[in-house]
Design a protein around this motif. Structure first.
Motif, PDB file in Angstrom:
ATOM      1  N   ARG A   1      -8.031   5.856  -3.659  1.00 40.71           N
ATOM      2  CA  ARG A   1      -8.832   6.556  -2.899  1.00 40.71           C
ATOM      3  C   ARG A   1      -8.262   7.397  -2.121  1.00 40.71           C
ATOM      4  O   ARG A   1      -8.858   8.587  -1.879  1.00 40.71           O
ATOM      5  CB  ARG A   1      -9.878   5.227  -2.166  1.00 40.71           C
ATOM      6  CG  ARG A   1     -10.861   6.136  -1.445  1.00 40.71           C
ATOM      7  CD  ARG A   1     -11.567   4.968  -0.767  1.00 40.71           C
ATOM      8  NE  ARG A   1     -12.720   5.624  -0.039  1.00 40.71           N
ATOM      9  CZ  ARG A   1     -13.635   4.982   0.663  1.00 40.71           C
ATOM     10  NH1 ARG A   1     -13.692   3.844   0.914  1.00 40.71           N
ATOM     11  NH2 ARG A   1     -14.474   5.709   1.569  1.00 40.71           N
TER      12      ARG A   1
ATOM     13  N   VAL B   1      -7.434  -4.294  -4.377  1.00 43.51           N
ATOM     14  CA  VAL B   1      -7.625  -3.787  -2.928  1.00 43.51           C
ATOM     15  C   VAL B   1      -6.816  -2.807  -2.451  1.00 43.51           C
ATOM     16  O   VAL B   1      -6.948  -1.719  -2.229  1.00 43.51           O
ATOM     17  CB  VAL B   1      -7.256  -5.181  -2.271  1.00 43.51           C
ATOM     18  CG1 VAL B   1      -7.391  -4.450  -0.718  1.00 43.51           C
ATOM     19  CG2 VAL B   1      -8.453  -6.034  -2.118  1.00 43.51           C
ATOM     20  N   TYR B   2      -5.242  -2.952  -2.507  1.00 39.24           N
ATOM     21  CA  TYR B   2      -4.338  -1.905  -2.146  1.00 39.24           C
ATOM     22  C   TYR B   2      -4.016  -0.976  -3.107  1.00 39.24           C
ATOM     23  O   TYR B   2      -3.873   0.298  -2.657  1.00 39.24           O
ATOM     24  CB  TYR B   2      -3.068  -2.695  -1.656  1.00 39.24           C
ATOM     25  CG  TYR B   2      -3.228  -3.661  -0.797  1.00 39.24           C
ATOM     26  CD1 TYR B   2      -3.529  -3.395   0.747  1.00 39.24           C
ATOM     27  CD2 TYR B   2      -3.345  -5.152  -0.943  1.00 39.24           C
ATOM     28  CE1 TYR B   2      -3.799  -4.244   1.571  1.00 39.24           C
ATOM     29  CE2 TYR B   2      -3.594  -5.911   0.106  1.00 39.24           C
ATOM     30  CZ  TYR B   2      -3.795  -5.515   1.402  1.00 39.24           C
ATOM     31  OH  TYR B   2      -4.108  -6.396   2.347  1.00 39.24           O
TER      32      TYR B   2
ATOM     33  N   LEU C   1      -7.302   1.311  -2.822  1.00 37.53           N
ATOM     34  CA  LEU C   1      -7.119   2.026  -1.538  1.00 37.53           C
ATOM     35  C   LEU C   1      -6.001   3.444  -1.556  1.00 37.53           C
ATOM     36  O   LEU C   1      -6.628   4.402  -1.140  1.00 37.53           O
ATOM     37  CB  LEU C   1      -6.473   1.002  -0.178  1.00 37.53           C
ATOM     38  CG  LEU C   1      -7.561   0.195   0.482  1.00 37.53           C
ATOM     39  CD1 LEU C   1      -6.755  -0.707   1.427  1.00 37.53           C
ATOM     40  CD2 LEU C   1      -8.561   1.111   1.202  1.00 37.53           C
TER      41      LEU C   1
ATOM     42  N   SER D   1     -11.965  -0.519  -0.747  1.00 28.28           N
ATOM     43  CA  SER D   1     -11.208  -0.251  -1.946  1.00 28.28           C
ATOM     44  C   SER D   1     -11.975   0.247  -3.220  1.00 28.28           C
ATOM     45  O   SER D   1     -11.677   0.801  -3.919  1.00 28.28           O
ATOM     46  CB  SER D   1     -10.214  -1.153  -2.190  1.00 28.28           C
ATOM     47  OG  SER D   1     -10.898  -2.524  -2.515  1.00 28.28           O
TER      48      SER D   1
ATOM     49  N   LEU E   1       1.028  -1.351  -0.036  1.00 27.09           N
ATOM     50  CA  LEU E   1       0.085  -0.094   0.014  1.00 27.09           C
ATOM     51  C   LEU E   1       0.885   1.160  -0.006  1.00 27.09           C
ATOM     52  O   LEU E   1       0.714   2.293  -0.849  1.00 27.09           O
ATOM     53  CB  LEU E   1      -0.974  -0.022   1.135  1.00 27.09           C
ATOM     54  CG  LEU E   1      -1.747   1.101   1.630  1.00 27.09           C
ATOM     55  CD1 LEU E   1      -2.740   1.513   0.319  1.00 27.09           C
ATOM     56  CD2 LEU E   1      -2.549   1.078   2.749  1.00 27.09           C
TER      57      LEU E   1
END
Length: 360
Positions: free
Chosen positions: A101, A94-95, A98, A135, A70
């Motif tokens: 975002r 997912v990462y 994230l 995410s 991340l």
């Protein structure tokens, strides 16, 4: 020139299944790719990509390693300053999602399969779904490769803009219609990582039974072998039940001699590229009744659908296929080619991406 950043977990999938999209993107955008180094990185650079070497533990569940990923993604976003980010597979979705975002960067995610953690349930499913919820919330678009995945996630998390696409599609020129072989021997192909969830146990069991009963059959296996199957494959090959060829860079040479592809997977796939490529070459397919596979097969038209983890049903369908005459087998293969031409042309996916990207 606008910048596009692609986050992926391996070079093979990015090159083999997204090459044509990248070729279109580099015409209009400066394209960066973030993934671990691999054999296809030179080819991706040749297409015009700027490579950022990024370590990813594809199957690991160490939270410290994932937090590092991340942080790496956030650092890459600061350096590249992309206008749009494209993400593929679970960890980049997912990462990468994230990081986008948190940084306020538009991103488009592609759900290439929900993974075993989601399918098996339990605490890992809850953690994964929570991560997806956070995410994907601000994603500009989420592409799903099969309807079951789309419905599953949308019942559990809110995704404002999502689209169903036919997997990664197939390059119909590269995987062209091949002449159907007239050999007296009938050749079957298994093309996948040699691992339990891909149905290798069912394939081996069927190969042993069929080979004993129908000597004029050959069962080929193509793919990287997980360590715990090495001895089994050697034993089966020594007894003449299979021919193991290891990893192959161009499976088309095997499709030329093949009469049918057998894909007895129960792995949670988005859409099976193995089946798409086989059908595009005009080969009948036998596969399992699960999402990502059954969409490609019309039972008894261009192949057969079997219950997953059911060796006896697989054997019955192989026998049924063997008892079809030459013209019948060839007709099945041609029906598969017609289906992928109509429903799974890779240009459909390229057009969907370009339409979404042009919105920013």
């Amino acid at each position: 020139m606008k910048k596009i950043l692609i986050l992926a977990n391996n070079d093979v999938g990015l090159y083999k299944f997204r090459k044509e999209l990248i070729q279109e993107l580099v015409k209009k955008y400066k394209v960066y790719i973030s993934l671990p180094y691999g054999d296809y990185i030179p080819e991706l650079k040749e297409l015009g990509c700027n490579f950022i070497d990024t370590a990813i533990s594809r199957r690991g569940t160490n939270p410290i390693t994932d937090l590092k990923l991340l942080r790496n993604y956030r650092s890459i976003l600061r350096d590249v300053k992309p206008d749009v980010v494209l993400t593929y597979t679970i960890k980049p979705n997912v990462y990468g999602g994230l990081a986008c975002r948190m940084s306020g960067v538009p991103y488009i995610a592609n759900i290439t399969g929900l993974g075993t953690a989601v399918e098996k349930g339990g605490i890992l499913q809850k953690i994964t779904l929570t991560l997806y919820k956070v995410s994907l919330k601000e994603a500009k678009c989420v592409f799903f490769q099969n309807k079951e995945n789309e419905e599953f996630l949308n019942k559990r998390i809110t995704i404002s803009n999502h689209r169903l696409i036919p997997g990664s599609g197939v390059n119909l020129e590269y995987y062209s219609l091949l002449d159907y072989p007239k050999d007296e021997m009938v050749h079957f192909l298994f093309i996948a990582r040699v691992m339990k969830e891909k149905g290798i146990d069912q394939y081996l069991e069927a190969a042993e039974y069929i080979k004993k009963k129908y000597p004029k059959t050959i069962f080929h296996i193509l793919g990287f072998c997980e360590q715990n199957y090495e001895d089994k494959l050697k034993e089966m090959q020594d007894k003449g039940f299979i021919e193991y060829h290891g990893m192959q860079s161009d499976v088309r040479e095997f499709h030329k001699i093949s009469h049918c592809t057998i894909h007895p997977t129960y792995y949670p796939e988005g859409m099976s590229n193995v089946l798409l490529e086989s059908a595009a070459c005009g080969r009948p397919v036998i596969t399992t009744n699960r999402s990502g596979c059954r969409e490609i097969v019309e039972d008894e038209i261009n192949g057969y659908i079997v219950e997953q983890q059911n060796s006896q049903e697989l054997i019955r369908k192989i026998e049924r296929f063997l008892n079809i005459n030459y013209e019948g087998k060839k007709k099945m293969g041609l029906a598969g080619r017609d289906k992928v031409e109509e429903e799974f042309d890779r240009q459909i996916i390229i057009d969907a991406y370009l339409e979404e990207i042009d919105n920013y």
